[in-house]
Design a protein around this motif. Structure first.
Motif, PDB file in Angstrom:
ATOM      1  N   ILE A 276      52.289  40.392  40.178  1.00  0.00           N
ATOM      2  CA  ILE A 276      51.106  39.963  39.429  1.00  0.00           C
ATOM      3  C   ILE A 276      49.966  40.947  39.682  1.00  0.00           C
ATOM      4  O   ILE A 276      49.710  41.326  40.828  1.00  0.00           O
ATOM      5  N   GLU A 277      49.275  41.360  38.610  1.00  0.00           N
ATOM      6  CA  GLU A 277      48.120  42.249  38.712  1.00  0.00           C
ATOM      7  C   GLU A 277      46.900  41.593  38.082  1.00  0.00           C
ATOM      8  O   GLU A 277      47.035  40.763  37.170  1.00  0.00           O
ATOM      9  N   ASP A 278      45.699  41.994  38.544  1.00  0.00           N
ATOM     10  CA  ASP A 278      44.476  41.606  37.840  1.00  0.00           C
ATOM     11  C   ASP A 278      44.041  42.766  36.948  1.00  0.00           C
ATOM     12  O   ASP A 278      44.711  43.802  36.877  1.00  0.00           O
ATOM     13  N   THR A 279      42.913  42.615  36.245  1.00  0.00           N
ATOM     14  CA  THR A 279      42.493  43.638  35.288  1.00  0.00           C
ATOM     15  C   THR A 279      41.961  44.898  35.949  1.00  0.00           C
ATOM     16  O   THR A 279      41.666  45.877  35.252  1.00  0.00           O
ATOM     17  N   SER A 280      41.825  44.902  37.274  1.00  0.00           N
ATOM     18  CA  SER A 280      41.456  46.127  37.971  1.00  0.00           C
ATOM     19  C   SER A 280      42.689  46.928  38.375  1.00  0.00           C
ATOM     20  O   SER A 280      42.574  48.035  38.896  1.00  0.00           O
ATOM     21  N   GLY A 281      43.880  46.362  38.138  1.00  0.00           N
ATOM     22  CA  GLY A 281      45.110  47.029  38.509  1.00  0.00           C
ATOM     23  C   GLY A 281      45.588  46.708  39.906  1.00  0.00           C
ATOM     24  O   GLY A 281      46.611  47.218  40.352  1.00  0.00           O
ATOM     25  N   ALA A 282      44.864  45.830  40.618  1.00  0.00           N
ATOM     26  CA  ALA A 282      45.234  45.484  41.992  1.00  0.00           C
ATOM     27  C   ALA A 282      46.305  44.404  42.004  1.00  0.00           C
ATOM     28  O   ALA A 282      46.301  43.490  41.165  1.00  0.00           O
ATOM     29  N   TYR A 283      47.237  44.503  42.971  1.00  0.00           N
ATOM     30  CA  TYR A 283      48.245  43.469  43.155  1.00  0.00           C
ATOM     31  C   TYR A 283      47.573  42.196  43.663  1.00  0.00           C
ATOM     32  O   TYR A 283      46.696  42.239  44.512  1.00  0.00           O
TER      33      TYR A 283
END
Length: 355
Positions: A276-283
């Motif tokens: 799963i990622e957020d919109t910043s690209g972080a896991y």
């Protein structure tokens, strides 16, 4: 309608059941709405089990039987939940989140994974529980500590039994070797031919959802490798504000890495994983990921695959916007540091120089 009912009465129930067994899921559901006779036949779980087995061969595996058929309406509900794709509907996610986050456990879920090439299933897998890598034979206190550690680490699921699978060319009449030396042709072939289904099932509540986009969202060649390709599938999930993710959105990304060897003539699956990622690209960590996966089961569904792809493109646009802003902030910070250093040097130089 009266003529239809009259014609149906002329047919035996066995003949009607045989006819309905040849229908797809949406047609079967529509036929069940026409009259009570067809509705009664459509309630037969064997019809829905047959449909599930043909659509997702993983549901026909021995280890899958007790997971789906535990409820009286198991296969029909599984089909209804899993056939349409998860839609990025901007409803308030807080309104339909049914259980407390503390009650969500990796063992609550099961995964049904199927990979297809040119409409032929080439590998299937069932996972009873999401593997969190915590069973190390330790005592209870140590296991609790490991679980806490895993839930706060980046989340990733890697089904080991579908990695390093060799798919021989020629079984289905399509030969990868014919695409000699053209990476773009190979990418197009994979994008048109490869399909993937990744169904998540809540075993306790019987709720399911397909986390995959079915068709690849992107296919890229890894140029530093010898014939390796990365294929992305997935969906966009609206999440609760309490999770504090940018834009209240998360991306469930399924990554398949494969290798096409020209000389030996087969396609090898090197790894299939999900995170799963957020919109910043972080896991996203394990604890939040379990909440998001549970949220996905209650999202809106759509049979419009273009709308699903559009949601993915919008998510990637937001991601690039955040990356650009972050780079701009870093550039401004660098210029401020350089300016501050120049000012300090000028002041020191001014004081050192004789008057």
């Amino acid at each position: 309608m009266e003529h239809l009912q009259c014609d149906l009465k002329c047919l035996s129930r066995d003949i009607l059941a045989d006819i309905m067994a040849r229908l797809d899921g949406s047609t079967l559901a529509s036929a069940a709405c026409t009259c009570s006779d067809l509705r009664g036949i459509a309630r037969n779980q064997r019809l829905w089990k047959q449909l599930c087995n043909s659509t997702w061969p993983s549901t026909a595996l021995d280890e899958a039987q007790h997971l789906i058929s535990s409820s009286t309406d198991g296969f029909r509900r599984f089909y209804a939940d899993s056939y349409p794709l998860i839609s990025n509907d901007h409803k308030d996610a807080n309104n339909y989140f049914p259980i407390q986050p503390t009650l969500i456990s990796p063992s609550n879920f099961a995964l049904f994974i199927d990979v297809y090439y040119r409409e032929k299933c080439i590998t299937s897998s069932v996972l009873d529980g999401i593997p969190m890598e915590t069973d190390f034979g330790q005592d209870d206190d140590t296991t609790t500590g490991l679980m806490s550690w895993v839930l706060n680490c980046p989340f990733k699921v890697v089904p080991s039994d579908i990695n390093d699978e060799d798919i021989e060319d020629g079984d289905d009449g399509h030969d990868f070797v014919s695409l000699v030396g053209k990476a773009d042709d190979r990418c197009n072939e994979l994008k048109e031919g490869i399909r993937l289904s990744w169904v998540l099932l809540d075993k306790k509540r019987g709720k399911a959802g397909n986390l995959s986009s079915w068709k690849p969202l992107s296919v890229k060649k890894i140029w530093a490798s010898n014939g390796d390709y990365i294929i992305h599938f997935g969906c966009i999930i609206p999440v609760q504000e309490s999770l504090q993710l940018p834009h209240n959105l998360a991306k469930c990304l399924i990554v398949a890495r494969c290798n096409i060897e020209e000389k030996r003539g087969y396609l090898r699956w090197k790894e299939v994983s999900m995170h799963i990622e957020d919109t910043s690209g972080a896991y996203v960590n394990g604890g939040k990921s379990l909440i998001i996966l549970n949220q996905a089961l209650y999202c809106s569904r759509s049979n419009n695959r273009h709308a699903v792809e559009k949601g993915y493109i919008q998510f990637e646009g937001r991601k690039q916007e955040i990356i650009r802003k972050k780079k701009l902030e870093e550039t401004l910070a660098d210029w401020l540091c350089i300016s501050f250093e120049v000012v300090i040097l000028l002041i020191l130089g001014y004081r050192i120089l004789p008057i």
